[in-house]
Design a protein around this motif. Structure first.
Motif, PDB file in Angstrom:
ATOM      1  N   GLY A  16      48.219  91.416  82.296  1.00 17.93           N
ATOM      2  CA  GLY A  16      48.290  91.594  80.864  1.00 17.93           C
ATOM      3  C   GLY A  16      47.702  90.432  80.091  1.00 17.93           C
ATOM      4  O   GLY A  16      47.121  89.505  80.668  1.00 17.93           O
ATOM      5  N   SER A  17      47.867  90.504  78.765  1.00 17.85           N
ATOM      6  CA  SER A  17      47.289  89.502  77.870  1.00 17.85           C
ATOM      7  C   SER A  17      48.322  89.012  76.860  1.00 17.85           C
ATOM      8  O   SER A  17      49.262  89.739  76.518  1.00 17.85           O
ATOM      9  N   LEU A  18      48.116  87.802  76.416  1.00 16.73           N
ATOM     10  CA  LEU A  18      48.887  87.220  75.321  1.00 16.73           C
ATOM     11  C   LEU A  18      47.953  86.329  74.519  1.00 16.73           C
ATOM     12  O   LEU A  18      46.979  85.791  75.065  1.00 16.73           O
ATOM     13  N   VAL A  63      41.827  78.547  84.831  1.00 14.60           N
ATOM     14  CA  VAL A  63      41.856  79.535  83.742  1.00 14.60           C
ATOM     15  C   VAL A  63      40.463  79.951  83.272  1.00 14.60           C
ATOM     16  O   VAL A  63      40.348  80.844  82.425  1.00 14.60           O
ATOM     17  N   LYS A  64      39.423  79.338  83.814  1.00 12.23           N
ATOM     18  CA  LYS A  64      38.063  79.679  83.392  1.00 12.23           C
ATOM     19  C   LYS A  64      37.796  81.153  83.637  1.00 12.23           C
ATOM     20  O   LYS A  64      38.115  81.689  84.694  1.00 12.23           O
ATOM     21  N   ILE A  69      39.825  79.511  74.272  1.00  7.33           N
ATOM     22  CA  ILE A  69      40.377  78.722  73.175  1.00  7.33           C
ATOM     23  C   ILE A  69      39.439  78.838  71.987  1.00  7.33           C
ATOM     24  O   ILE A  69      38.213  78.841  72.136  1.00  7.33           O
ATOM     25  N   SER A  70      40.029  78.954  70.808  1.00  8.43           N
ATOM     26  CA  SER A  70      39.232  79.018  69.590  1.00  8.43           C
ATOM     27  C   SER A  70      39.979  78.300  68.475  1.00  8.43           C
ATOM     28  O   SER A  70      41.175  78.022  68.599  1.00  8.43           O
ATOM     29  N   ARG A  71      39.263  78.036  67.406  1.00  8.12           N
ATOM     30  CA  ARG A  71      39.836  77.194  66.359  1.00  8.12           C
ATOM     31  C   ARG A  71      39.343  77.671  65.008  1.00  8.12           C
ATOM     32  O   ARG A  71      38.157  77.921  64.830  1.00  8.12           O
ATOM     33  N   ASP A  72      40.276  77.801  64.077  1.00  5.33           N
ATOM     34  CA  ASP A  72      39.950  78.120  62.690  1.00  5.33           C
ATOM     35  C   ASP A  72      40.152  76.838  61.888  1.00  5.33           C
ATOM     36  O   ASP A  72      41.287  76.458  61.593  1.00  5.33           O
ATOM     37  N   ASN A  73      39.056  76.179  61.567  1.00 12.79           N
ATOM     38  CA  ASN A  73      39.150  74.884  60.898  1.00 12.79           C
ATOM     39  C   ASN A  73      39.571  75.008  59.438  1.00 12.79           C
ATOM     40  O   ASN A  73      39.990  74.017  58.839  1.00 12.79           O
ATOM     41  N   MET A  82      44.770  84.640  76.267  1.00 13.10           N
ATOM     42  CA  MET A  82      45.002  84.617  77.708  1.00 13.10           C
ATOM     43  C   MET A  82      44.925  86.039  78.246  1.00 13.10           C
ATOM     44  O   MET A  82      45.728  86.895  77.858  1.00 13.10           O
ATOM     45  N   ASN A  83      43.954  86.284  79.100  1.00 12.97           N
ATOM     46  CA  ASN A  83      43.760  87.600  79.708  1.00 12.97           C
ATOM     47  C   ASN A  83      43.955  87.514  81.214  1.00 12.97           C
ATOM     48  O   ASN A  83      43.897  86.437  81.802  1.00 12.97           O
TER      49      ASN A  83
END
Length: 115
Positions: A16-18, A63-64, A69-73, A82-83
Motif C-alpha cells: 500500500g501507500s501513505l 527506499v529508492k 520526497i517533495s517540498r512546497d516552498n 511512500m509507495n
C-alpha cells in the motif's frame, strides 16, 4: 526558531501507500534542507530522504524507487510519498529541518505496515 508538525502516518497493508506531511512554521526562511528520518524498533534512527531548498533530493537505497520526497516552498511543507510499502518500513518517521545554526526535529508519526 522553527517548529515542525508531522501528519499522515497510520496502518497500511504491505504494497500500500501513505503520504506523510511536515508543516514548518517560524523562521522558515532560514531552512535550507528538509528531510525525513525513521527509527524502527530496536534500531538506530536512519535517513530516509532529504530535499534542499533548490529541489535536490537524496534517498536511502532501501527506499529508492518507492518513496518520493517533495517540498512546497510557499506553504513550507515537505511531503514523503511512500509507495509499495513493506513491513520493514514500519517505524516512527521524523521530519527534520536544517538551518545554518542547528537542526530541528518534529515529534514523529508512526507508520505500521502489516504483512
Amino acid at each position: 526558531q522553527v517548529q515542525l508538525v508531522e501528519s499522515g502516518g497510520g496502518l497500511v497493508q504491505a504494497g500500500g501507500s501513505l503520504r506523510l506531511s511536515c508543516a514548518a512554521s517560524g523562521s522558515t526562511s532560514s531552512i535550507y534542507v528538509m528531510g525525513w528520518f525513521r527509527r524502527a524498533p530496536e534500531k538506530q534512527r536512519e535517513l530516509v530522504a532529504t530535499i534542499s531548498s533548490g529541489g535536490n533530493t537524496n534517498y536511502a537505497d532501501s527506499v529508492k524507487g518507492r518513496f518520493t520526497i517533495s517540498r512546497d516552498n510557499v506553504k513550507n511543507i515537505v511531503y514523503l510519498q511512500m509507495n509499495i510499502l513493506k513491513p520493514e518500513d514500519t517505524a516512527v518517521y521524523y521530519c527534520r529541518a536544517d538551518t545554518a545554526l542547528r537542526q530541528y526535529w518534529g515529534q514523529g508519526t508512526q507508520v505500521t505496515v502489516s504483512s
